[in-house]
Design an enzyme around this catalytic site. Structure first.
Site, PDB file in Angstrom:
ATOM      1  N   ASP A   1     -94.988   5.592  -1.825  1.00 35.65           N
ATOM      2  CA  ASP A   1     -94.208   4.357  -1.846  1.00 35.65           C
ATOM      3  C   ASP A   1     -94.487   3.783  -0.132  1.00 35.65           C
ATOM      4  O   ASP A   1     -93.738   3.037   0.209  1.00 35.65           O
ATOM      5  CB  ASP A   1     -92.684   4.876  -1.205  1.00 35.65           C
ATOM      6  CG  ASP A   1     -92.421   5.691  -2.228  1.00 35.65           C
ATOM      7  OD1 ASP A   1     -92.783   6.068  -3.149  1.00 35.65           O
ATOM      8  OD2 ASP A   1     -91.305   7.221  -1.814  1.00 35.65           O
TER       9      ASP A   1
ATOM     10  N   GLU B   1     -86.179   0.469  -9.451  1.00 43.04           N
ATOM     11  CA  GLU B   1     -86.475   1.025  -8.153  1.00 43.04           C
ATOM     12  C   GLU B   1     -86.973   0.367  -7.285  1.00 43.04           C
ATOM     13  O   GLU B   1     -87.919  -0.712  -8.021  1.00 43.04           O
ATOM     14  CB  GLU B   1     -85.547   2.447  -7.775  1.00 43.04           C
ATOM     15  CG  GLU B   1     -87.588   3.055  -8.256  1.00 43.04           C
ATOM     16  CD  GLU B   1     -87.246   4.881  -7.824  1.00 43.04           C
ATOM     17  OE1 GLU B   1     -86.207   5.028  -7.864  1.00 43.04           O
ATOM     18  OE2 GLU B   1     -88.682   5.184  -8.105  1.00 43.04           O
TER      19      GLU B   1
END
Length: 483
Positions: free
Chosen positions: A50, A227
């Site tokens: 991420d 997401e």
């Protein structure tokens, strides 16, 4: 990408060193439509998922990411993107020992807003680790790596449900928050939402708009997920990428597009691409690319996508327990209509370049293995080559295909083809070139044959051949800009 599907069976090749690339770092380009090649070697960081890289006005890049222990927030800084690989890493915050913010510390992002630093992140509770919510840290220090951080608490949304991946951007003077959340009444793991920021960077105000719900096959593999939203602002458009499906090899990027002048809080302003824009690639050995962010190259001329993936497909157990997602970067290219073309996740090692014919808008690409010149290349990877040390050595270079690793640009009967390295001395010679200053412009490059000195890689009537150069036209035809 019909021309590469049949080659997914190609085996991976070992990452090659960057030595031959260094000699052309920072070349200016003669055409206003080109932007110089970026010079990075992947991966940027092991075991960092991420990823978020922010380029600040102080001349530093700031890098944060999820650590596999899910227990802390780390930060690095360097004056170059590549420098982040070896930059020291500092823990700026650790999870609580109990209660809120005590588990699953996920997906930090760092932003500079109104003269202060902010880190958005997601966290669970010690007594309910899946009660994931969004939180914010603040620092007024000039250097956020060494500065102190204050907890500003939770970002409140209309529903007290699973929420994560807060991101922020400004358009037409308005700051927005993006995030992913599970909405009551919708049977998905998470959808993507947008709202205006309130009086401070940890509150939202006014209308909350649901931008997309995962319904398509590629968004619902393993889990129904949308997401990790983030935006790229370019060419009068807002390009919003998001991640979909389970965090294994199915993980991929989707795209929403809106006009920069539109009402971004109106879901109808956004168009959803029907297919994923960045996916697993067996040929390059990259699996589950996703949860990306965007930054800009050191010269400010290229957009750079930052993302994570794994270099293997099969995972033992829950993918969330597998620690080996790596941070990677590659340049974003643009199609003729101004939309981004992310191409494929490139192989480990030096990122590829494109060979743009001098003072044109056309690129060297392979089509059914023949090298030719073409504008608006699709798929993008057909026009990307990894510039590597020459197969013959001795200060030569070779150009390895991006979507066919182990295949090289070589001359055969004075024609240029992309072919598999058969290990022969003839192939090594045919696929090795001496890189020269551009015959038509010293800021560009030309490639002279190793085994036929005096003959150059040259475009001729739309095809790429090996030919002699004797006049101004020939010098131009044998000159390329590395983009």
């Amino acid at each position: 990408m019909a021309s590469v599907v049949s080659d997914n069976k190609l085996g991976r090749v070992a990452a090659l060193v960057l030595a031959a690339v260094i000699c052309v770092v920072g070349l200016p380009v003669p055409s206003a439509t080109a932007s110089p090649a970026v010079r990075y070697t992947n991966p940027i960081a092991e075991r960092r998922a991420d990823p978020h890289i922010f380029k600040h006005t102080d001349g530093f890049y700031y890098f944060t990411a999820t650590v596999p222990e899910y227990d802390r927030i780390v930060l690095r800084r360097a004056t170059t993107i590549q420098g982040l690989s070896s930059a020291p890493e500092t823990v700026i915050w650790r999870k609580h020992s109990s209660g809120e913010m005590a588990a699953h510390i996920w997906a930090p992002e760092i932003h500079f807003i109104n003269g202060k630093w902010y880190v958005y992140f997601a966290a669970g509770r010690s007594d309910d680790i899946w009660r994931i919510r969004m939180y914010v840290l603040e620092s007024s220090s000039a250097n956020p790596v060494t500065g102190t951080w204050t907890e500003r608490g939770r970002i409140t949304t209309p529903w007290d449900t699973f929420s994560l991946d807060a991101s922020t951007f400004v358009n037409n003077g308005v700051r927005y928050l993006l995030w992913a959340q599970q909405e009551p009444g919708i049977s998905t793991n998470s959808n993507v939402y947008i709202a205006r920021m309130g009086a401070n960077p940890w509150t939202i105000t006014g209308t909350v708009t649901r931008l997309t719900v995962p319904t398509l096959a590629w968004e619902t593999r393993g889990y129904k997920v949308a997401e990790g939203p983030t935006v790229l602002q370019r060419n009068g458009k807002i390009f919003l990428t998001y991640s979909a499906s389970a965090t294994d090899a199915n993980y991929c990027l989707g795209l929403l597009t809106a006009s920069a002048s539109a009402d971004l809080l109106n879901a109808a302003s956004w168009t959803k691409s029907p297919n994923p824009v960045f996916t697993t690639n067996d040929a390059t050995g990259q699996y589950g690319p996703g949860h990306n962010s965007f930054t800009v190259s050191e010269d400010g001329q290229s957009d750079v996508m930052v993302y994570h993936d794994r270099n293997y497909r099969d995972i033992n157990g829950d993918p969330l327990n597998d620690p080996n997602r790596r941070t990677r970067v590659q340049k974003v290219y643009y199609k003729a209509d101004g939309t981004p073309d992310f191409g494929i996740p490139v192989a480990d090692g030096p990122v590829p370049v494109r060979l743009k014919a001098y003072n044109t808008t056309s690129f060297v690409r392979h089509w059914e293995y023949r090298a030719k010149l073409e504008a608006n290349v699709s798929p993008l990877a057909d026009s990307q080559f990894k510039l590597v040390p020459g197969l013959t050595g001795s200060d030569t270079v070779s150009l390895e295909s991006t979507n066919f690793p182990g295949y090289y640009l070589r001359h055969r009967n004075n024609e240029l083809w992309v072919e598999r390295n058969d290990g022969s001395a003839l192939f090594r010679n045919d696929a090795s070139f001496t890189q020269r200053a551009g015959l038509a412009a010293s800021s560009a490059v030309s490639f002279e044959s190793v085994n036929f000195p005096g003959l150059y890689v040259r475009n001729s009537n739309g095809l790429i051949n090996l030919q002699a150069v004797s006049d101004a036209q020939g010098r131009a035809d044998a000159t390329f800009v590395l983009e």
